[in-house]
Scaffold this motif. Structure first.
Motif, short mmCIF file in Angstrom:
data_model
loop_
_atom_site.label_atom_id
_atom_site.label_comp_id
_atom_site.label_asym_id
_atom_site.label_seq_id
_atom_site.Cartn_x
_atom_site.Cartn_y
_atom_site.Cartn_z
N GLU A 264 -36.27 -56.24 35.41
CA GLU A 264 -35.11 -56.56 36.23
C GLU A 264 -35.10 -58.07 36.50
O GLU A 264 -35.98 -58.60 37.17
CB GLU A 264 -35.15 -55.78 37.54
N ARG A 265 -34.08 -58.74 35.98
CA ARG A 265 -33.99 -60.19 36.12
C ARG A 265 -32.74 -60.55 36.91
O ARG A 265 -31.70 -59.91 36.77
CB ARG A 265 -33.95 -60.87 34.74
N LYS A 266 -32.87 -61.61 37.71
CA LYS A 266 -31.75 -62.14 38.48
C LYS A 266 -31.76 -63.65 38.37
O LYS A 266 -32.81 -64.26 38.11
CB LYS A 266 -31.87 -61.70 39.95
N PRO A 267 -30.61 -64.28 38.56
CA PRO A 267 -30.58 -65.76 38.50
C PRO A 267 -31.42 -66.35 39.64
O PRO A 267 -31.23 -66.01 40.81
CB PRO A 267 -29.09 -66.09 38.65
N VAL A 268 -32.33 -67.23 39.28
CA VAL A 268 -33.21 -67.89 40.25
C VAL A 268 -33.19 -69.39 39.96
O VAL A 268 -33.39 -69.81 38.81
CB VAL A 268 -34.65 -67.35 40.17
N ASP A 269 -32.95 -70.18 41.00
CA ASP A 269 -32.95 -71.63 40.85
C ASP A 269 -34.35 -72.16 41.10
O ASP A 269 -34.92 -71.96 42.19
CB ASP A 269 -31.96 -72.25 41.84
N LEU A 270 -34.92 -72.83 40.11
CA LEU A 270 -36.27 -73.38 40.26
C LEU A 270 -36.32 -74.44 41.36
O LEU A 270 -37.38 -74.66 41.96
CB LEU A 270 -36.75 -73.98 38.94
N ALA A 271 -35.20 -75.11 41.61
CA ALA A 271 -35.18 -76.12 42.68
C ALA A 271 -35.43 -75.46 44.04
O ALA A 271 -36.24 -75.96 44.85
CB ALA A 271 -33.85 -76.85 42.67
N GLU A 272 -34.78 -74.33 44.31
CA GLU A 272 -35.00 -73.62 45.56
C GLU A 272 -36.42 -73.08 45.65
O GLU A 272 -37.05 -73.12 46.72
CB GLU A 272 -33.99 -72.49 45.70
N VAL A 273 -36.92 -72.58 44.52
CA VAL A 273 -38.29 -72.05 44.50
C VAL A 273 -39.28 -73.16 44.82
O VAL A 273 -40.22 -72.99 45.61
CB VAL A 273 -38.58 -71.42 43.12
N ALA A 274 -39.09 -74.33 44.21
CA ALA A 274 -40.00 -75.45 44.45
C ALA A 274 -39.91 -75.93 45.90
O ALA A 274 -40.93 -76.26 46.52
CB ALA A 274 -39.68 -76.58 43.48
N GLU A 275 -38.70 -75.98 46.47
CA GLU A 275 -38.55 -76.41 47.86
C GLU A 275 -39.25 -75.45 48.82
O GLU A 275 -39.89 -75.89 49.79
CB GLU A 275 -37.07 -76.51 48.20
N GLN A 276 -39.15 -74.15 48.56
CA GLN A 276 -39.85 -73.19 49.42
C GLN A 276 -41.36 -73.35 49.32
O GLN A 276 -42.07 -73.26 50.33
CB GLN A 276 -39.43 -71.77 49.04
N ALA A 277 -41.85 -73.59 48.11
CA ALA A 277 -43.29 -73.80 47.94
C ALA A 277 -43.75 -75.06 48.67
O ALA A 277 -44.82 -75.09 49.30
CB ALA A 277 -43.63 -73.88 46.45
N ILE A 278 -42.94 -76.12 48.60
CA ILE A 278 -43.29 -77.37 49.28
C ILE A 278 -43.32 -77.15 50.79
O ILE A 278 -44.21 -77.66 51.50
CB ILE A 278 -42.30 -78.48 48.89
N GLY A 303 -35.02 -64.25 36.16
CA GLY A 303 -36.37 -63.75 36.38
C GLY A 303 -36.51 -63.15 37.76
O GLY A 303 -35.55 -62.83 38.46
N ASN A 304 -37.77 -63.00 38.18
CA ASN A 304 -38.12 -62.44 39.48
C ASN A 304 -38.42 -63.59 40.43
O ASN A 304 -39.32 -64.40 40.20
CB ASN A 304 -39.34 -61.52 39.34
N GLY A 305 -37.65 -63.66 41.53
CA GLY A 305 -37.78 -64.77 42.44
C GLY A 305 -39.14 -64.84 43.11
O GLY A 305 -39.69 -65.94 43.31
N VAL A 306 -39.73 -63.70 43.46
CA VAL A 306 -41.02 -63.69 44.14
C VAL A 306 -42.12 -64.23 43.22
O VAL A 306 -42.95 -65.06 43.62
CB VAL A 306 -41.36 -62.27 44.63
N LEU A 307 -42.11 -63.78 41.97
CA LEU A 307 -43.13 -64.24 41.04
C LEU A 307 -42.94 -65.72 40.69
O LEU A 307 -43.93 -66.46 40.55
CB LEU A 307 -43.10 -63.39 39.77
N LEU A 308 -41.70 -66.14 40.53
CA LEU A 308 -41.46 -67.56 40.24
C LEU A 308 -41.87 -68.45 41.41
O LEU A 308 -42.38 -69.55 41.22
CB LEU A 308 -39.98 -67.78 39.89
N GLU A 309 -41.66 -67.95 42.62
CA GLU A 309 -42.12 -68.71 43.78
C GLU A 309 -43.64 -68.80 43.82
O GLU A 309 -44.21 -69.81 44.25
CB GLU A 309 -41.60 -68.05 45.06
#
Length: 414
Positions: A264-278, A303-309
């Motif tokens: 199951e894949r959904k649109p995930v923005d890497l910019a948002e993922v990186a900001e949350q990690a920071i 992809g999967n937002g949780v795993l990408l985060e």
């Protein structure tokens, strides 16, 4: 009186049609070799019959042309001769001159007929060759079409979709035997992977329960203000060890789950993922005096937002923890390059030899240490990053920085 135990249940039947029993006459089996032999042998026979028929018709036409009279006698007195095909014939010739002219004319006409037959036969052969190649290409594609089906299923399985089966129907030949064997192998692999995931999940659950109980008991004892200092110090040490074990269990569970393709894949923005990690690592970075910088441009992936985060979080945490004591920095950037979404995490830190790069992605491995032995983590961070990246069809590469530190580059298909 003890009750009789129930007999064990039979294993589940496979979802595909099982292989048919062996024929009592194996030499009658329609194998690929026999089918191809009959097919191309029959095509060659048909092409030969057609070519012989065409040559026969052309030869008959040439013979009809050669049966035309070479000359005509137009007058009885003095033998006046008229000929359009033999210009060497003329009235008033001697007998020897007449016979020589007739012989030359017949040779010329025979050679012309042979040349005409040869040219038309070559044209017929060329036409039959084109038709034979086209027909053979079409028939070969039809005979070998099951291989395409096997290849497509193998590609789907390569994406960790072990539920796919070929289920090839048709004659019991080598291709069906290959497909059935492949289905059998996939069934065994699926059972093995399912058993592994079930074992990891159950083991992680069983381990988390006593660890949670131990953490609760330790926190209760540490909250007692009348406890001796030695007991409090021992409790803090045991609490840190217990927390490390919990992190190890969670990491193992995530590593086992991330080894499979993301369904199951959904649109995930890497910019948002990186900001949350920071944001999550900002406090730890401030305590160590590490500056986090970089520009996060939009880079949307499926992809999967949780795993990408988790990828971004592990990379940023490692970059902060394995850094220099003074003047350290971490740079996190996201962008789209050449049709791929790219996440780059660079940091200052100790010098990393190039030959140590591959060891960093192995579980429980660290720089210059075979097993985990520090309080910076459990040694699964980069292993989880690589596993999650592969599950998303991506790739991670590490490169040492000049002067110390690493450059981690993760790419994903857009």
């Amino acid at each position: 009186m003890a009750s009789t135990p129930a007999p064990p249940q039979a294993p589940p039947k496979p979802t595909w049609a099982p292989r048919s029993p062996q024929s009592p006459f194996p030499w009658l089996r329609p194998t690929i070799r026999i089918r191809l032999t009959l097919l191309y042998g029959g095509m060659f026979l048909i092409a030969g019959i057609l070519l012989l028929s065409i040559i026969y018709l052309l030869a008959a036409q040439a013979l009809r042309t050669g049966n035309q009279p070479l000359f005509k006698i137009v007058g009885v007195g003095g033998l006046k001769v008229s000929s359009t095909d033999c210009p060497g014939l003329a009235s008033g010739q001697t007998l020897d001159e007449f016979n020589d002219a007739i012989s030359q004319c017949m040779n010329h006409q025979r050679q012309a007929a042979l040349d005409n037959l040869l040219s038309r036969s070559l044209l017929a052969l060329l036409g039959l060759a084109v038709i034979a190649f086209a027909f053979g290409y079409a028939m070969a594609g039809r005979v070998l079409s099951p291989l395409g089906r096997i290849t497509r299923t193998a590609r789907a399985v390569a994406g960790s979709d072990l539920s796919r089966r070929i289920e090839l129907d048709g004659p019991d030949d080598e291709l069906k035997e290959l497909a059935d064997t492949f289905d059998d192998m996939l069934e065994r692999l699926q059972r093995a992977f399912t058993a592994q995931q079930r074992f990891v999940g159950n083991a992680s659950h069983e381990l988390r329960t006593p660890l949670a109980i131990n953490r609760t008991l330790l926190e209760v004892h540490l909250s007692d203000p009348d406890a001796p200092v030695e007991l409090q110090q021992l409790g803090k040490t045991l609490l840190a060890t217990n927390e490390r074990s919990e992190q190890l269990v969670e990491g193992l569970l995530l590593l086992a789950r991330s080894d499979n393709q993301i369904v199951e894949r959904k649109p995930v923005d890497l910019a948002e993922v990186a900001e949350q990690a920071i944001d999550q690592v900002h406090g730890e970075a401030a305590a160590k005096g590490v500056v986090i910088r970089g520009e996060q441009k939009p880079a949307v992936v499926q992809g999967n937002g949780v795993l990408l985060e988790r990828i971004a979080l592990n990379l940023v945490q490692n970059a902060v923890r394995y850094n220099v004591s003074e003047g350290g920095w971490v740079e996190v950037t996201t962008e789209v390059q050449h049709g791929q979404a790219v996440l780059v995490v660079s940091n200052t830190g100790p010098v990393v030899p190039a030959y140590e790069i591959d060891n960093l992605f192995e579980p429980f491995r660290r720089l210059r240490t075979e097993r985990t032995g520090s309080d910076k983590g459990v040694g699964l961070g980069l292993s989880i990053v690589r596993s999650v990246a592969r599950a998303h069809g991506g790739h991670i590469a590490a490169q040492p920085r000049e002067g110390g530190g690493l450059v981690m580059r993760v790419t994903f298909p857009v």
